[in-house]
Design a protein around this motif. Structure first.
Motif, mmCIF file in Angstrom:
data_model
loop_
_atom_site.group_PDB
_atom_site.id
_atom_site.type_symbol
_atom_site.label_atom_id
_atom_site.label_comp_id
_atom_site.label_asym_id
_atom_site.label_seq_id
_atom_site.Cartn_x
_atom_site.Cartn_y
_atom_site.Cartn_z
ATOM 1 N N ARG A 51 18.053 22.208 25.364
ATOM 2 C CA ARG A 51 17.696 20.771 24.935
ATOM 3 C C ARG A 51 16.688 21.008 23.782
ATOM 4 O O ARG A 51 15.935 22.196 23.495
ATOM 5 C CB ARG A 51 16.861 19.979 25.950
ATOM 6 N N HIS A 92 13.523 16.922 28.803
ATOM 7 C CA HIS A 92 14.347 16.126 29.548
ATOM 8 C C HIS A 92 13.739 14.760 30.270
ATOM 9 O O HIS A 92 12.399 15.071 30.703
ATOM 10 C CB HIS A 92 14.826 16.787 30.715
ATOM 11 N N ASP A 147 18.247 14.649 36.550
ATOM 12 C CA ASP A 147 19.861 14.782 36.466
ATOM 13 C C ASP A 147 20.140 15.005 38.090
ATOM 14 O O ASP A 147 19.640 16.078 38.655
ATOM 15 C CB ASP A 147 20.402 15.706 35.858
ATOM 16 N N HIS A 204 27.176 13.157 36.912
ATOM 17 C CA HIS A 204 25.962 13.232 37.407
ATOM 18 C C HIS A 204 24.981 11.956 37.086
ATOM 19 O O HIS A 204 25.653 11.008 36.392
ATOM 20 C CB HIS A 204 25.177 14.275 36.775
ATOM 21 N N HIS A 229 21.868 10.374 35.641
ATOM 22 C CA HIS A 229 20.486 10.480 34.903
ATOM 23 C C HIS A 229 19.675 9.514 35.384
ATOM 24 O O HIS A 229 19.736 8.470 35.053
ATOM 25 C CB HIS A 229 20.756 10.820 33.477
HETATM 26 ZN ZN LIG Z 1 19.685 13.729 32.139
#
Ligand SMILES: [Zn+2]
Length: 422
Positions: free
Chosen positions: A316, A320, A324, A403, A405
């Motif tokens: 990233r 973040h 997640d 997933h 977030h």
């Molecule tokens: Zn995420």
């Protein structure tokens, strides 16, 4: 190298075009913000918020691209620099060769000069021997009867001609013959040596020409590479300027998002004030406004498998801003997503970055965010209770696998969701 340069040029060009498009978008967003004095409908503000979020994600994507481009440029620069270094050392070794060839050529010329001097000495000695021999033969003639000696002397063109007149060889004294033979042999030997030396000199001089040619070719390559390096430096400077512009645009977008959230909050405050007024006047309030009571959240999906925690930096460009959570069965969509707490759905829409996503307003500046859903089961304005199924897990938007977030925002800033669970 050249092909790569072309591609980079295109990329840069494309980048500039996107920059223009994005600037226009930013101008539009700023205009939208300045229109807040018109008190736009809450839904409009929310749509702007979603758009601003997409715009920010697009800028982040471009930032990532320009970073990749910069690291590629740096790699190319390092390659060229190490190549130039190699050329430098080749040039230095060629200079060494040229120097040593120069010395060898000088030595060879000295040897040739020496051989020439020796040759001249031997020729002179030989000539002296010949002259004294002639005197001796003349004496023999004057004291003898054979006129052929004089004939021989008169008709002989030079010493070797004389020696070749085989019938008279035995007439010459043994001593003279030996001396003349020896001189002739020595002269020939020196002449041969001199010839060999001259051949050596010629090949050394040819080598010198070749090496000088090599040096010129290398120097040309080197100047080309130095030019290329200069071009890469210019490109890096361009990319860095573009990167700085993107960073600035990103900050503007973040400010736009904050301003929109503030506008949502302001409208809510206004509704709350009106509700209180209505209560005071004994009338029914038009809207009810949620108030967060500080209770604990419910985990937003059956799975507890965290695939990327809050603040994670792996792969990233910025930390973040949520948690997640992977599907119960890896890669399979459809797990239920629960409202983490009581509240009102503020946003339930599609965004290219967040996919199908939901914002729930819990009041007091606290919101929960659910991204990448396969399906939304609520809409804007829906009042939800903690644990209500609001959506199904998926991988929509900018997502690499099934997933959820899950994010928590407090007064316009993402905070660590983990502190809200019991
Ligand atoms: Zn995420």
């Amino acid at each position: 190298m050249y092909i790569m340069e072309g591609t980079m040029k295109k990329r840069l060009h494309k980048g500039r075009m996107q920059s223009v498009v994005k600037k226009v978008t930013a101008v539009i967003l700023v205009s939208v913000l300045s229109l807040t004095s018109y008190r736009p409908a809450l839904a409009d503000t929310k749509q702007d918020l979603s758009n601003a979020n997409d715009a920010k994600a697009a800028i982040e994507k471009k930032l990532q691209d320009v970073q990749n481009q910069l690291s590629q440029l740096n790699k190319d620069k390092k390659n060229i620099e190490s190549y130039i270094k190699e050329l430098d050392s080749n040039l230095a070794s060629i200079d060494g060769d040229i120097n040593s060839l120069g010395i060898q050529i000088e030595d060879k010329k000295n040897e040739i000069t020496q051989a020439q001097e020796m040759l001249e000495t031997v020729q002179q000695q030989s000539q002296e021997q010949y002259e004294s021999m002639k005197l001796r033969i003349k004496y023999m003639y004057e004291n003898g009867t054979d006129s052929s000696y004089l004939n021989m002397l008169i008709t002989a063109q030079d010493m070797s001609d004389l020696l070749n007149k085989a019938e008279y060889i035995n007439k010459i004294t043994e001593y003279d013959r030996q001396m003349l033979d020896q001189y002739a042999a020595t002269e020939q030997q020196i002449a041969e040596t001199k010839e060999l030396l001259e051949a050596d000199l010629t090949s050394l001089e040819q080598m010198q020409v070749e090496v000088e040619g090599q040096k010129q070719a290398l120097a040309l390559i080197q100047s080309t590479k130095v030019n290329e390096l200069q071009k890469l430096d210019n490109k890096s400077a361009d990319a860095k300027a573009y990167q700085a512009q993107l960073e600035k645009d990103k900050k503007e977008q973040e400010a736009a998002i904050l301003a929109m959230e503030a506008e949502i909050k302001r409208q809510e405050e206004e509704a709350r004030r009106k509700a209180e007024e209505a209560k005071k006047n004994g009338t029914t309030p038009a809207v009810t406004v949620p108030t967060y009571d500080g209770g604990k959240f419910k985990w937003p999906t059956p799975s507890t498998r965290i695939t990327s925690p809050y603040g994670d930096m792996e792969d990233r460009s910025s930390p973040h801003h949520g948690v997640d959570i992977g599907a119960k069965t890896r890669g399979v969509s459809g797990d239920p997503i629960y409202a983490a707490y009581d509240g009102t759905v503020t946003l339930a829409t599609y965004s290219s970055s967040a996919g199908n996503w939901i914002w729930i307003n819990h009041g007091n500046g606290l919101m929960t965010v659910y991204m990448h859903c396969s399906k939304l089961l609520v809409s804007e304005g829906t009042k939800v209770k903690k644990g209500d199924t609001i959506a199904l897990m998926g991988t929509t938007g900018n997502s690499t696998g099934v997933h959820l977030h899950f994010g928590v925002r407090l007064n316009g800033k993402y905070v660590n969701p983990m502190s809200y669970f019991g």
